[in-house]
Design a protein around this motif. Sequence first.
Motif, mmCIF file in Angstrom:
data_model
loop_
_atom_site.group_PDB
_atom_site.id
_atom_site.type_symbol
_atom_site.label_atom_id
_atom_site.label_comp_id
_atom_site.label_asym_id
_atom_site.label_seq_id
_atom_site.Cartn_x
_atom_site.Cartn_y
_atom_site.Cartn_z
ATOM 1 N N LEU A 6 65.494 13.303 -41.464
ATOM 2 C CA LEU A 6 65.182 14.153 -40.325
ATOM 3 C C LEU A 6 63.896 13.637 -39.725
ATOM 4 N N PRO A 59 81.725 12.955 -46.801
ATOM 5 C CA PRO A 59 81.400 14.050 -45.891
ATOM 6 C C PRO A 59 82.160 15.348 -46.144
ATOM 7 N N ALA A 62 80.354 17.117 -48.689
ATOM 8 C CA ALA A 62 79.040 17.493 -48.153
ATOM 9 C C ALA A 62 79.133 18.699 -47.216
ATOM 10 N N CYS A 66 76.764 21.880 -47.595
ATOM 11 C CA CYS A 66 75.946 22.325 -46.473
ATOM 12 C C CYS A 66 76.252 23.778 -46.170
ATOM 13 N N ARG A 87 67.889 28.473 -39.401
ATOM 14 C CA ARG A 87 68.241 27.466 -38.396
ATOM 15 C C ARG A 87 69.160 28.123 -37.387
ATOM 16 N N LEU A 92 76.589 26.303 -31.709
ATOM 17 C CA LEU A 92 76.673 26.743 -33.096
ATOM 18 C C LEU A 92 77.897 26.228 -33.837
ATOM 19 N N ARG A 93 77.675 25.983 -35.099
ATOM 20 C CA ARG A 93 78.807 25.754 -35.997
ATOM 21 C C ARG A 93 79.150 27.092 -36.660
ATOM 22 N N ASN A 94 78.179 27.673 -37.349
ATOM 23 C CA ASN A 94 78.412 28.952 -38.020
ATOM 24 C C ASN A 94 77.875 30.098 -37.144
ATOM 25 N N ASN A 97 74.626 31.961 -37.686
ATOM 26 C CA ASN A 97 73.313 31.401 -37.344
ATOM 27 C C ASN A 97 72.930 31.689 -35.890
ATOM 28 N N ILE A 144 65.243 20.334 -33.975
ATOM 29 C CA ILE A 144 65.739 19.403 -34.997
ATOM 30 C C ILE A 144 66.504 18.305 -34.270
ATOM 31 N N PRO A 149 72.797 9.905 -39.486
ATOM 32 C CA PRO A 149 73.679 10.449 -40.534
ATOM 33 C C PRO A 149 74.304 11.793 -40.158
ATOM 34 N N CYS A 150 73.720 12.477 -39.204
ATOM 35 C CA CYS A 150 74.251 13.780 -38.783
ATOM 36 C C CYS A 150 75.562 13.602 -38.018
ATOM 37 N N CYS A 153 79.222 14.538 -39.036
ATOM 38 C CA CYS A 153 79.713 15.920 -38.928
ATOM 39 C C CYS A 153 79.377 16.587 -37.601
ATOM 40 N N HIS A 154 78.510 15.974 -36.799
ATOM 41 C CA HIS A 154 78.120 16.599 -35.527
ATOM 42 C C HIS A 154 78.309 15.662 -34.333
ATOM 43 N N TYR A 170 85.227 26.526 -39.878
ATOM 44 C CA TYR A 170 84.527 27.017 -38.674
ATOM 45 C C TYR A 170 85.433 26.923 -37.459
ATOM 46 N N ARG A 184 69.676 18.933 -31.927
ATOM 47 C CA ARG A 184 70.894 19.507 -32.533
ATOM 48 C C ARG A 184 70.778 21.030 -32.659
#
Length: 193
Positions: A6, A59, A62, A66, A87, A92-94, A97, A144, A149-150, A153-154, A170, A184
Amino acid sequence: MKTISLALAACALSFTAASTASAAEPDMAALKGEAAGIIKAFAGSLQGELKAAMQRGGPVEAIQVCSAKAVPLAEQAAAESGWSVGRTSHKLRNPKNAPDAFEQQVMADFLDRQAKGEKAEDLVAATVVDAPDGGKEFRLVKAIPTGEPCLACHGSSLKPEVAAELDTLYPKDEARGFSAGEMRGVFTLSRKL
Ligand code: HEC
């Protein structure tokens, strides 16, 4: 194996011990320093869990780590310090949040500044606001950045098995299609004064 890093460069802020902040005269420098230390610890533990899981099972494994660990790790960082830590994101993913009005406003400002050329890693806002239950609270929001590496998944080209796992966990996922360097989401911290 890719390393997960990060870009929390701004964490060079000093680690100030328990502040003497009062509602009358909050010590902003001390509060910012404390917040930076908590973000560093939280980001570090999350990064460690993510990296270990990627090495263990790629992933898809992972994602589960996560999903299961992000909130407990934030709570742990908060419990140790008396702060509230989490966060959130403009995409949004979740849904758990989801941002509050203050976070929404700060993220809108960050996105504006990013569009004008500021780097995500430099975006931070700290202020004292009225607490919902009376009194005052210190709030700090720090962008962020999306690291390479993100993107597994993003990013915009997810492996089919990754996309399938995310679809299952999700169904309302909006946190795809990011490019490296883009904001992000944010770390969001608060502490009652
Ligand atoms: C292995 C897949 C994976 C990788 C790699 C990954 N994430 Fe995530 N990310 C997730 C999952 C799953 C969630 C949902 C966590 C939850 O349920 O709280 C998430 C949630 C988030 C959130 C919380 C806001 C939201 O949308 O719910 C942020 C911010 C975030 N990720 C940033 C990052 C950054 C920055 C990186 C790179 C350092 C990264 N992620 C790498 C899978 C991943």
